[in-house]
Design a protein around this motif. Structure first.
Motif, PDB file in Angstrom:
ATOM      1  N   LEU A 214      26.483  74.122  44.149  1.00 13.41           N
ATOM      2  CA  LEU A 214      27.253  75.348  44.347  1.00 13.41           C
ATOM      3  C   LEU A 214      28.552  75.322  43.546  1.00 13.41           C
ATOM      4  O   LEU A 214      28.974  76.340  42.974  1.00 13.41           O
ATOM      5  CB  LEU A 214      27.558  75.556  45.830  1.00 13.41           C
ATOM      6  N   PHE A 215      29.195  74.163  43.497  1.00 14.92           N
ATOM      7  CA  PHE A 215      30.446  74.037  42.746  1.00 14.92           C
ATOM      8  C   PHE A 215      30.230  74.364  41.270  1.00 14.92           C
ATOM      9  O   PHE A 215      30.991  75.128  40.665  1.00 14.92           O
ATOM     10  CB  PHE A 215      30.998  72.629  42.911  1.00 14.92           C
ATOM     11  N   LEU A 216      29.171  73.831  40.680  1.00 15.44           N
ATOM     12  CA  LEU A 216      28.893  74.073  39.268  1.00 15.44           C
ATOM     13  C   LEU A 216      28.542  75.542  39.022  1.00 15.44           C
ATOM     14  O   LEU A 216      28.988  76.144  38.041  1.00 15.44           O
ATOM     15  CB  LEU A 216      27.746  73.173  38.798  1.00 15.44           C
ATOM     16  N   LEU A 217      27.755  76.130  39.908  1.00 20.11           N
ATOM     17  CA  LEU A 217      27.354  77.521  39.732  1.00 20.11           C
ATOM     18  C   LEU A 217      28.537  78.476  39.894  1.00 20.11           C
ATOM     19  O   LEU A 217      28.636  79.489  39.200  1.00 20.11           O
ATOM     20  CB  LEU A 217      26.254  77.880  40.728  1.00 20.11           C
ATOM     21  N   LEU A 218      29.441  78.156  40.810  1.00 22.37           N
ATOM     22  CA  LEU A 218      30.597  79.024  41.050  1.00 22.37           C
ATOM     23  C   LEU A 218      31.568  79.010  39.885  1.00 22.37           C
ATOM     24  O   LEU A 218      32.289  79.991  39.661  1.00 22.37           O
ATOM     25  CB  LEU A 218      31.309  78.617  42.342  1.00 22.37           C
ATOM     26  N   ILE A 219      31.616  77.925  39.146  1.00 21.08           N
ATOM     27  CA  ILE A 219      32.473  77.897  37.955  1.00 21.08           C
ATOM     28  C   ILE A 219      32.045  79.008  37.001  1.00 21.08           C
ATOM     29  O   ILE A 219      32.867  79.804  36.525  1.00 21.08           O
ATOM     30  CB  ILE A 219      32.403  76.520  37.261  1.00 21.08           C
ATOM     31  N   GLY A 220      30.749  79.094  36.721  1.00 18.32           N
ATOM     32  CA  GLY A 220      30.251  80.135  35.837  1.00 18.32           C
ATOM     33  C   GLY A 220      30.453  81.529  36.400  1.00 18.32           C
ATOM     34  O   GLY A 220      30.826  82.460  35.676  1.00 18.32           O
ATOM     35  N   ARG A 221      30.253  81.690  37.717  1.00 22.40           N
ATOM     36  CA  ARG A 221      30.398  83.002  38.334  1.00 22.40           C
ATOM     37  C   ARG A 221      31.867  83.479  38.263  1.00 22.40           C
ATOM     38  O   ARG A 221      32.134  84.647  38.010  1.00 22.40           O
ATOM     39  CB  ARG A 221      29.914  82.937  39.786  1.00 22.40           C
TER      40      ARG A 221
END
Length: 724
Positions: A214-221
């Protein structure tokens, strides 16, 4: 039925209709995130009876709907959008801004919580791996470590995952599945399996994997949200140039009114130093206008009765009385803003490298996990063991390397460009820049220095005219004064609009301005010259030019060596554009273009399949910058142009354009290398997980190792463009 009728009546009051009954209104749509959302909403609304056109701007959330006649029902539009699973209401700019700010704050908070969870959960999962080094934890201690990990990771994952869970649920309710559905399934399934193993005293739990993903995906979002916020500010900066208040003349009396209240036919007064509030025609007065922000033309435009005026132009020297020919929402500035919105919307449909990879990765990995569960159960494994292997497939193939493949390279490339004076606004900008095959330059302020410079004038003549030049606001006079430096100012100065300035120097009357104003019957009058002379004395001519940047020609040569074609699109008059084009070595050029014509030229190039890089600095370039495949602006550009551009470069050299293209192309190659490695890693890791050959330590080591390789490849000492 009564609700529908009430809704129709409520919305009808907000429909702007013309004499033929055709109407237009806007809705604020929330929840639309991708090109698929745009297509779905626009197609459904256009299918409604009485709807002529519908356009959704993903950046602002504004859905503009054009109605064919009074028989059309605006309430049906709102119902249709909500039936698709999106929230909609009447468009209010303040509410739209508040909604976007709220989304940004929520994403930032979710990112912070996910980062906290990803960092702190390792305190409890790392000791669990110690047994793999011969330091086995007792079952009770191992279970305690997993419960502590659950206490940290579970609330963090559930809170940080809300943006994905809400989007996935809204999609499933409509009978569809977007990219957030597999992400949500993976996170929830990982938490369920981890809790099951902890309760049953198993050896493997994966709380850390859920929150880290989730941390990695939220960076992009979050970065994507910031990009859209930048696009909104470009249009906002543009409309800010429109005067908020206009001075309307009623029976000869001036009255300040909001510019939005101006109607076609109103008489308006515009004082020197004010901007033209709306498009119109001059009724009385004479002056000079600075149209540089609108057309890019360097020379001032003299205007008198009957001349056409464009909103946003700066009135310099004389009071004008004008008659409005358009409302503020139909002005030149508003038209440019709409073009910028359209360009931002078109860019939002660009599919980035990571999205293309994810479109292949997600279905393949989730299909493999499902087959692992079904196949394992069919081959005699218990449901618990089969589920563990399926979860192992999801976890071992955790897209850490995939998620870092592009951002790591783009961060490295952006930081190096930043050290060379180039600000990159988004990773997608680098990707689009790498694809560019045609470069369009504006002339004034881009290929040239953007300011007039005196040509070969003797110092003693400059000193004679300087006292009058210091008393004028005219750009050429200011250039003359700058050449002379500080000094005395002429006395009793009077400036005549569109002609020049007259005053007394050391007791002698003198004039500085146009040839006829000074008393010269010049045949070939140029806008880039000033005449000076004392009364009954010899007249002196000062010539000016906007000189090309020192490395303009060399930059054009290097761009052609990279395989790009080059063109000049300018709002300036033909003569100066032709001269500059010849000097920098560009044979394809066009002059006298309006902002709309520039944007149309970019559209025409795109229709031919060209990937256009636009380099511009003026308000007249803003729409073209938004519509181009990629765009750059110098640091001296107006705010609207800088916000519309993907990259902003400082300094007086155009070499930044070449360096940026070379760096972007190298970054793309590095990203593709990372994708190749990530695919190879998953090709090995997935079968291993499916056959139960992967334990937690191997999974952690493999995931960490793949991420390190990707980062090292991104951070290789120097990209090729900096190896010179």
């Amino acid at each position: 039925m009564s609700h529908s009728l009430a809704l129709h009546r409520d919305l009808e009051a907000f429909v702007r209709r013309d004499d033929a009954g055709r109407g237009r209104f806007e809705l604020l749509v929330r929840g639309a995130r991708c090109a698929g959302c745009i297509s779905k909403i626009e197609k459904a609304v256009r299918a409604l009876p009485g709807v002529e056109a519908a356009r959704l701007n993903l950046t602002t959330g504004k859905l503009s709907v054009e109605l064919a006649g009074k028989i059309s029902d605006p309430g049906r539009v709102l119902e249709t959008v909500e039936d698709l699973g999106y929230r909609a209401c009447l468009f209010d700019p303040a509410e739209a801004e508040a909604a976007q700010d709220k989304e940004g704050k929520e994403l930032a908070l979710a990112l912070g919580v996910a980062g906290f969870g990803a960092g702190n959960v390792m305190m409890f999962t790392v000791p669990a791996w110690a047994g793999l080094f011969g330091q086995e934890l007792t079952p009770a201690t191992l279970t305690l470590m997993y419960w502590m990990a659950a206490i940290v990771a579970t609330p963090c994952a559930l809170f940080a995952g809300r943006p994905f869970f809400r989007s996935a649920w809204a999609s499933l309710r409509r009978g569809k599945a977007n990219m957030d559905v597999p992400i949500s399934i993976g996170v929830i399934l990982t938490l369920i399996v981890s809790f099951s193993e902890t309760l049953l005293g198993g050896k493997h739990a994966y709380f850390d994997a859920a929150v880290t993903l989730l941390f990695l995906l939220l960076i992009g979002r979050y970065l994507d949200h910031r990009l859209r916020a930048g696009a909104r500010s470009a249009a906002r900066d543009l409309l800010a140039l429109q005067a908020p208040v206009a001075r309307r003349l009623t029976d000869g009396v001036e009255q300040g009114v909001p510019v939005a209240d101006i109607r076609v036919g109103d008489l308006l007064a515009v004082a020197p130093g004010e901007r033209i509030p709306v498009d119109g025609l001059v009724e009385q007065g004479a002056s000079e206008l600075d149209n540089a922000l609108i057309t890019g033309e360097t020379a001032l435009a003299p205007v008198a009765a009957g001349a056409r005026l464009h909103a946003g132009a700066l009135n310099l020297s004389g009071r004008l009385v004008m008659r409005a020919s358009a409302r503020s929402e139909d002005s030149t500035l508003a038209a440019i803003a709409r073009l910028m919105e359209a360009g931002a919307q078109a860019r939002s449909t660009y599919v980035r490298l990571a999205d293309k990879a994810a479109a292949l990765y997600v279905p393949v990995v989730h299909t493999a996990a499902a087959l692992t569960f079904v196949g394992g159960w069919a081959l005699g494994l218990g449901p618990r063991e089969a589920l563990l292997r399926a979860a192992a497939v999801l976890i071992v193939t955790c897209p850490c390397a995939l998620g870092l493949a592009v951002p790591a390279v783009q961060i490295a490339a952006s930081s190096r460009l930043f050290r060379r004076g180039v600000l990159v606004k988004s990773g997608a900008a680098l990707e689009r820049l790498a694809e560019a095959d045609h470069v369009v330059f504006d002339k004034t302020g881009v290929l040239t220095q953007g300011r007039p410079a005196l040509i070969d004038a003797p110092a003693h003549l400059v000193a004679q005219a300087a006292p009058l030049a210091r008393a004028s606001r005219h750009p050429l006079a200011r250039a003359l004064a700058a050449e002379a430096g500080a000094g005395p100012v002429a006395q009793d100065c009077v400036e005549t609009a569109g002609q020049g300035v007259e005053g007394v120097i050391d007791g002698r009357r003198a004039r500085l301005g146009r040839a006829a104003f000074v008393g010269v019957q010049a045949g070939d009058v140029r806008e880039t010259e000033l005449w000076f002379g004392f009364e009954n004395n010899v007249k002196i001519r000062f010539a000016f030019e906007d000189r090309p940047r020192a490395d303009a020609r060399d930059t054009i040569t290097k761009l052609r060596a990279l395989g790009l074609s080059v063109e000049i699109l300018s709002g300036d008059v033909e003569g100066p554009v032709r001269d500059v084009a010849r000097e920098v070595g560009v044979s394809d050029w066009r002059a006298g273009l309006t902002p709309v014509e520039k944007a149309a030229a970019i559209d025409a190039l795109k229709a031919q399949g060209r990937k256009v890089l636009m380099v511009g600095d003026g308000l007249n370039d803003a729409a073209a910058l938004s519509k181009a495949h990629a765009s750059m602006a110098p640091g001296a550009a107006v705010d609207a142009a800088q916000n519309a551009a993907d990259l902003v470069f400082t300094g007086d050299e155009l070499a930044a354009v070449v360096e940026s293209i070379e760096t972007a192309r190298e970054a793309r190659r590095r990203a593709l290398e990372n994708f190749g490695f990530s695919a190879l890693y998953n090709l090995v890791a997935t079968p291993a997980a499916m056959f139960g050959l992967v334990n937690p330590f191997v999974a952690a080591l493999a995931m960490s190792g793949s991420s390190i390789v990707v980062l090292l490849n991104a951070a290789r000492p120097r990209l090729r463009s900096f190896n010179r």
